[in-house]
Design an enzyme around this catalytic site. Structure first.
Site, PDB file in Angstrom:
ATOM      1  CE  LYS A 160      76.497  17.342  53.442  1.00 22.06           C
ATOM      2  NZ  LYS A 160      75.316  18.223  53.293  1.00 22.06           N
ATOM      3  NE  ARG A 206      72.768  12.774  56.486  1.00 23.02           N
ATOM      4  CZ  ARG A 206      73.303  13.189  55.326  1.00 23.02           C
ATOM      5  NH1 ARG A 206      74.469  12.773  54.934  1.00 23.02           N
ATOM      6  NH2 ARG A 206      72.650  14.035  54.587  1.00 23.02           N
ATOM      7  NE  ARG A 261      71.370  18.780  44.871  1.00 20.90           N
ATOM      8  CZ  ARG A 261      71.567  18.465  46.139  1.00 20.90           C
ATOM      9  NH1 ARG A 261      72.767  18.568  46.659  1.00 20.90           N
ATOM     10  NH2 ARG A 261      70.570  18.057  46.879  1.00 20.90           N
ATOM     11  NE  ARG A 287      70.338  14.191  46.278  1.00 21.81           N
ATOM     12  CZ  ARG A 287      71.105  14.613  47.276  1.00 21.81           C
ATOM     13  NH1 ARG A 287      72.340  15.043  47.021  1.00 21.81           N
ATOM     14  NH2 ARG A 287      70.666  14.600  48.507  1.00 21.81           N
ATOM     15  NE  ARG A 332      67.768  15.976  51.707  1.00 21.73           N
ATOM     16  CZ  ARG A 332      68.119  16.528  50.537  1.00 21.73           C
ATOM     17  NH1 ARG A 332      67.220  16.680  49.579  1.00 21.73           N
ATOM     18  NH2 ARG A 332      69.355  16.907  50.337  1.00 21.73           N
TER      19      ARG A 332
HETATM   20  P1  AP5 Z   1      75.849  20.594  47.092  1.00 18.87           P
HETATM   21  O1  AP5 Z   1      77.315  20.761  47.030  1.00 18.87           O
HETATM   22  O2  AP5 Z   1      75.220  19.512  46.292  1.00 18.87           O
HETATM   23  O3  AP5 Z   1      75.359  20.516  48.644  1.00 18.87           O
HETATM   24  P2  AP5 Z   1      75.455  19.319  49.674  1.00 18.87           P
HETATM   25  O4  AP5 Z   1      75.839  19.917  50.992  1.00 18.87           O
HETATM   26  O5  AP5 Z   1      76.294  18.220  49.146  1.00 18.87           O
HETATM   27  O6  AP5 Z   1      73.909  18.943  49.745  1.00 18.87           O
HETATM   28  P3  AP5 Z   1      73.213  17.525  49.761  1.00 18.87           P
HETATM   29  O7  AP5 Z   1      71.778  17.772  49.391  1.00 18.87           O
HETATM   30  O8  AP5 Z   1      73.959  16.512  48.948  1.00 18.87           O
HETATM   31  O9  AP5 Z   1      73.326  17.168  51.273  1.00 18.87           O
HETATM   32  P4  AP5 Z   1      72.569  16.098  52.062  1.00 18.87           P
HETATM   33  O10 AP5 Z   1      73.433  15.945  53.248  1.00 18.87           O
HETATM   34  O11 AP5 Z   1      71.154  16.462  52.320  1.00 18.87           O
HETATM   35  O12 AP5 Z   1      72.486  14.836  51.057  1.00 18.87           O
HETATM   36  P5  AP5 Z   1      73.336  13.492  50.932  1.00 18.87           P
HETATM   37  O13 AP5 Z   1      73.465  13.159  49.505  1.00 18.87           O
HETATM   38  O14 AP5 Z   1      74.563  13.574  51.752  1.00 18.87           O
HETATM   39  O15 AP5 Z   1      75.215  22.020  46.698  1.00 18.87           O
HETATM   40  C1  AP5 Z   1      73.802  22.183  46.626  1.00 18.87           C
HETATM   41  C2  AP5 Z   1      73.464  23.190  45.507  1.00 18.87           C
HETATM   42  O16 AP5 Z   1      73.970  24.472  45.868  1.00 18.87           O
HETATM   43  C3  AP5 Z   1      74.087  22.859  44.142  1.00 18.87           C
HETATM   44  O17 AP5 Z   1      73.210  23.256  43.127  1.00 18.87           O
HETATM   45  C4  AP5 Z   1      75.367  23.717  44.110  1.00 18.87           C
HETATM   46  O18 AP5 Z   1      75.727  24.053  42.779  1.00 18.87           O
HETATM   47  C5  AP5 Z   1      74.920  24.942  44.900  1.00 18.87           C
HETATM   48  N1  AP5 Z   1      76.001  25.557  45.674  1.00 18.87           N
HETATM   49  C6  AP5 Z   1      76.995  24.923  46.361  1.00 18.87           C
HETATM   50  N2  AP5 Z   1      77.793  25.827  46.987  1.00 18.87           N
HETATM   51  C7  AP5 Z   1      77.256  27.052  46.694  1.00 18.87           C
HETATM   52  C8  AP5 Z   1      77.617  28.387  47.063  1.00 18.87           C
HETATM   53  N3  AP5 Z   1      78.676  28.648  47.873  1.00 18.87           N
HETATM   54  N4  AP5 Z   1      76.853  29.411  46.599  1.00 18.87           N
HETATM   55  C9  AP5 Z   1      75.780  29.163  45.807  1.00 18.87           C
HETATM   56  N5  AP5 Z   1      75.391  27.931  45.411  1.00 18.87           N
HETATM   57  C10 AP5 Z   1      76.114  26.873  45.860  1.00 18.87           C
HETATM   58  O19 AP5 Z   1      72.356  12.444  51.621  1.00 18.87           O
HETATM   59  C11 AP5 Z   1      71.142  12.132  51.002  1.00 18.87           C
HETATM   60  C12 AP5 Z   1      70.374  11.143  51.857  1.00 18.87           C
HETATM   61  O20 AP5 Z   1      71.117   9.911  51.970  1.00 18.87           O
HETATM   62  C13 AP5 Z   1      70.105  11.561  53.304  1.00 18.87           C
HETATM   63  O21 AP5 Z   1      68.950  12.383  53.406  1.00 18.87           O
HETATM   64  C14 AP5 Z   1      69.910  10.201  53.970  1.00 18.87           C
HETATM   65  O22 AP5 Z   1      68.660   9.683  53.666  1.00 18.87           O
HETATM   66  C15 AP5 Z   1      70.966   9.352  53.283  1.00 18.87           C
HETATM   67  N6  AP5 Z   1      72.262   9.382  53.961  1.00 18.87           N
HETATM   68  C16 AP5 Z   1      73.411   9.975  53.508  1.00 18.87           C
HETATM   69  N7  AP5 Z   1      74.403   9.833  54.392  1.00 18.87           N
HETATM   70  C17 AP5 Z   1      73.881   9.121  55.424  1.00 18.87           C
HETATM   71  C18 AP5 Z   1      74.409   8.681  56.656  1.00 18.87           C
HETATM   72  N8  AP5 Z   1      75.684   8.952  57.013  1.00 18.87           N
HETATM   73  N9  AP5 Z   1      73.602   7.991  57.495  1.00 18.87           N
HETATM   74  C19 AP5 Z   1      72.306   7.722  57.170  1.00 18.87           C
HETATM   75  N10 AP5 Z   1      71.731   8.114  56.013  1.00 18.87           N
HETATM   76  C20 AP5 Z   1      72.512   8.823  55.153  1.00 18.87           C
HETATM   77 MG    MG Z   2      75.952  16.184  48.629  1.00 17.98          MG
END
Ligand code: AP5
Ligand code: MG
Length: 212
Positions: free
Chosen positions: A13, A86, A125, A156, A167
């Protein structure tokens, strides 16, 4: 154009949002980044948030929605929502918020990734403290600095294999129902996230070109 970008942890994402933001001139809101910025500020609220997200749990809906509404209200640009909604309650709150602001969600894009890929992707990552770039590093020869700006790289706190597994459980329990919420809206599409970042970007771009 206001886009919801969905997908499990590590689906890509953040990686795709950075590219889409530039191509379609959108404002990128990652709720994960918003929460991590609050933690980095050292505030009392940030300390409470850290205890929740470092364990891989979701912050309460009301808190998330109120933090988001301030950010959405402050921009006239089209938005990419990355990691929001979410829960079904957040999806309902987003619809109500967009209505109040005379806006609407144009498209919901799910980046679909098999769970077997998630832990290894996230283990590799690193993110740049200075410019926010998301990098995939070779764990045998890890980078020491961001190739784009020279900034310090970090992993992270919620990216350990145990937290990632938790997660994923939270994703199944709380976030997959959001897919059902949108599936019959006529605005929901899935793209294959298990291909190169460039190919995923091309597939999402094709979808957005049609609706912009
Ligand atoms: P990356 O692009 O970083 O993936 P991502 O989908 O953004 O993964 P996240 O870990 O950020 O998602 P998440 O939803 O768990 O965390 P968030 O920060 O939103 O890519 C990942 C890796 O893969 C990288 O190394 C990249 O280079 C590689 N990659 C990407 N595309 C690729 C491809 N096509 N091929 C190969 N490699 C690739 O949330 C974190 C925490 O915050 C949550 O757990 C929760 O506690 C809280 N939170 C966030 N939003 C909310 C909400 N709305 N409500 C309540 N709590 C929330
Ligand atoms: Mg992300």
């Amino acid at each position: 154009m206001n886009i919801v970008l969905m997908g499990c942890p590590g689906a890509g994402k953040g990686t795709q949002s950075a590219k889409l933001q530039q191509k379609f001139d959108l404002y990128h809101i990652s709720t994960g980044d918003v929460l991590r910025a609050e933690i980095a500020s050292g505030s009392e609220l940030g300390k409470k948030i850290a205890a929740i997200i470092n364990d891989g749990n979701l912050v309460p809906d009301e808190l998330m929605v109120s933090m988001l509404e301030k950010i959405v209200s402050a921009t006239d640009k089209g938005i990419i929502f990355d990691g929001f909604p979410r829960t079904v309650a957040q999806a309902e709150a987003l619809d109500a918020m967009m209505k109040r602001l005379n806006r609407e969600i144009t498209e919901v894009v799910m980046i679909d990734l098999p769970e077997s890929e998630v832990v290894s992707r996230i283990s590799s990552r690193r993110q740049c403290k200075k410019c926010g770039a998301i990098l995939h590093v070779d764990l045998n020869a890890p980078l020491t600095a961001c190739p784009a700006c020279g900034g310090e790289l970090y992993s992270r706190a919620d990216d350990t294999p145990e937290r990632v597994k938790h997660r994923l459980e939270v994703y199944h329990h709380d976030t997959l129902p959001v897919k059902n919420y949108y599936q019959n809206s006529g605005k929901y599409v899935e793209v294959n996230g298990n291909q190169s970042p460039e190919q995923v970007f091309e597939d999402i771009s094709k979808v957005l070109e049609k609706v912009k």
